[in-house]
Every structure is written in structure tokens, then in C-alpha cells.
Motif scaffolding. Structure first.
Motif, mmCIF file in Angstrom:
data_model
loop_
_atom_site.group_PDB
_atom_site.id
_atom_site.type_symbol
_atom_site.label_atom_id
_atom_site.label_comp_id
_atom_site.label_asym_id
_atom_site.label_seq_id
_atom_site.Cartn_x
_atom_site.Cartn_y
_atom_site.Cartn_z
ATOM 1 N N UNK A 18 37.056 45.490 50.336
ATOM 2 C CA UNK A 18 38.686 45.423 50.821
ATOM 3 C C UNK A 18 39.413 46.379 49.768
ATOM 4 N N UNK A 19 40.367 47.311 50.182
ATOM 5 C CA UNK A 19 41.184 47.874 49.200
ATOM 6 C C UNK A 19 42.870 47.153 49.368
ATOM 7 N N UNK A 20 43.407 46.838 48.287
ATOM 8 C CA UNK A 20 44.573 46.431 48.588
ATOM 9 C C UNK A 20 45.810 47.389 47.798
ATOM 10 N N UNK A 21 46.962 47.429 48.135
ATOM 11 C CA UNK A 21 47.858 48.047 47.690
ATOM 12 C C UNK A 21 49.051 47.398 47.478
ATOM 13 N N UNK A 22 49.681 46.939 46.216
ATOM 14 C CA UNK A 22 50.913 46.157 46.227
ATOM 15 C C UNK A 22 51.876 47.033 45.549
ATOM 16 N N UNK A 23 53.251 46.842 46.256
ATOM 17 C CA UNK A 23 54.180 47.557 45.537
ATOM 18 C C UNK A 23 55.435 46.544 45.155
ATOM 19 N N UNK A 24 55.791 46.519 43.788
ATOM 20 C CA UNK A 24 56.833 45.709 43.753
ATOM 21 C C UNK A 24 58.200 46.397 42.592
ATOM 22 N N UNK A 25 58.985 45.789 42.569
ATOM 23 C CA UNK A 25 60.253 46.301 41.859
ATOM 24 C C UNK A 25 59.972 46.141 40.269
ATOM 25 N N UNK A 38 56.307 49.020 40.359
ATOM 26 C CA UNK A 38 54.976 49.006 40.029
ATOM 27 C C UNK A 38 53.916 48.817 41.113
ATOM 28 N N UNK A 39 53.055 49.704 40.905
ATOM 29 C CA UNK A 39 51.917 49.989 42.056
ATOM 30 C C UNK A 39 50.752 49.299 41.621
ATOM 31 N N UNK A 40 50.269 48.322 42.269
ATOM 32 C CA UNK A 40 48.897 47.891 41.966
ATOM 33 C C UNK A 40 47.762 47.952 42.817
ATOM 34 N N UNK A 41 46.882 48.689 42.771
ATOM 35 C CA UNK A 41 45.724 49.107 43.718
ATOM 36 C C UNK A 41 44.408 48.210 43.010
ATOM 37 N N UNK A 42 43.783 47.710 44.081
ATOM 38 C CA UNK A 42 42.276 46.978 43.828
ATOM 39 C C UNK A 42 41.514 47.269 44.904
ATOM 40 N N UNK A 43 40.320 47.350 44.686
ATOM 41 C CA UNK A 43 39.042 47.793 45.513
ATOM 42 C C UNK A 43 37.904 46.654 45.439
ATOM 43 N N UNK A 44 37.923 45.457 46.306
ATOM 44 C CA UNK A 44 37.118 44.663 46.219
ATOM 45 C C UNK A 44 37.364 43.699 44.982
ATOM 46 N N UNK A 45 36.388 43.347 44.213
ATOM 47 C CA UNK A 45 36.714 42.355 43.012
ATOM 48 C C UNK A 45 36.811 43.135 41.635
ATOM 49 N N UNK A 46 36.859 44.512 41.902
ATOM 50 C CA UNK A 46 37.434 45.167 40.647
ATOM 51 C C UNK A 46 38.595 44.852 39.853
ATOM 52 N N UNK A 47 38.744 45.188 38.603
ATOM 53 C CA UNK A 47 39.847 44.827 38.101
ATOM 54 C C UNK A 47 41.114 45.762 38.579
ATOM 55 N N UNK A 48 42.246 45.154 38.762
ATOM 56 C CA UNK A 48 43.280 46.236 39.426
ATOM 57 C C UNK A 48 43.709 47.350 38.399
ATOM 58 N N UNK A 49 44.277 48.138 39.279
ATOM 59 C CA UNK A 49 44.710 49.526 38.444
ATOM 60 C C UNK A 49 46.432 49.382 38.590
ATOM 61 N N UNK A 50 47.243 49.356 37.542
ATOM 62 C CA UNK A 50 48.373 49.169 37.797
ATOM 63 C C UNK A 50 49.285 50.862 37.199
ATOM 64 N N UNK A 51 50.007 51.139 38.173
ATOM 65 C CA UNK A 51 50.818 52.484 38.074
ATOM 66 C C UNK A 51 52.172 52.283 38.089
ATOM 67 N N UNK A 52 53.291 53.162 37.380
ATOM 68 C CA UNK A 52 54.369 52.779 37.670
ATOM 69 C C UNK A 52 55.147 54.220 38.253
ATOM 70 N N UNK A 53 56.179 54.208 39.025
ATOM 71 C CA UNK A 53 56.875 55.019 39.685
ATOM 72 C C UNK A 53 58.244 54.632 39.300
ATOM 73 N N UNK A 54 58.751 55.450 38.240
ATOM 74 C CA UNK A 54 60.046 55.082 37.417
ATOM 75 C C UNK A 54 61.085 55.800 38.041
ATOM 76 N N UNK A 55 62.477 55.207 38.209
ATOM 77 C CA UNK A 55 63.752 55.845 38.549
ATOM 78 C C UNK A 55 63.829 56.845 37.597
#
Length: 70
Positions: A18-25, A38-55
Motif C-alpha cells: 500500500x502507498x500512503x500520502x499524508x499532507x499536513x500544515x 509537510x508531505x509524507x509518502x510511504x510504500x508498504x513498510x519502507x521508511x517514510x519520505x518527507x518533503x516540504x512545499x513552502x509558502x
């Protein structure tokens, strides 16, 4: 706009994962000077990948465009 362009892909994972995508302030601080998302993505049990979309500066905007499915 005339600013830099960053392209990031979120792809389907391995069969059965399963792939998940979470977006938070994201508050103003070290990751985003003026705040953003803050954008957090994860596929299966892999470590999450965090990216930022800044104002950005007043009057600047960010446009996210989904790529069409292949």
C-alpha cells in the motif's frame, strides 16, 4: 512563475504494498521560513519520505499538476 521548478513522482509500489500520502500544515520554522505543507509518502513498510512545499513571498504561488497515468 519564474522561480525554480521541482518535480517529484509518487509511483505505485510493489504488488501488494500500500502507498500512503499524508499532507499536513507545516508551521513557520527551520523547514519552511513562512510555513507551508509537510508531505509524507510511504510504500508498504519502507521508511517514510518527507518533503516540504513552502509558502513563498507574497504574490508567489505553487501549482501541483498530476501526471497522467501511463
Amino acid at each position: 512563475g519564474s522561480g525554480p521548478v521541482t518535480t517529484t513522482y509518487v509511483c505505485d509500489g510493489p504488488d501488494g504494498a500500500a502507498a500512503t500520502l499524508e499532507i499536513a500544515a507545516e508551521p513557520a520554522g527551520a523547514n519552511c521560513v513562512a510555513g507551508g505543507k509537510k508531505v509524507t509518502t510511504r510504500v508498504g513498510t519502507a521508511e517514510p519520505v518527507v518533503s516540504y512545499v513552502c509558502d513563498g513571498a507574497t504574490g508567489r504561488s505553487v501549482v501541483a499538476t498530476p501526471e497522467p497515468a501511463a
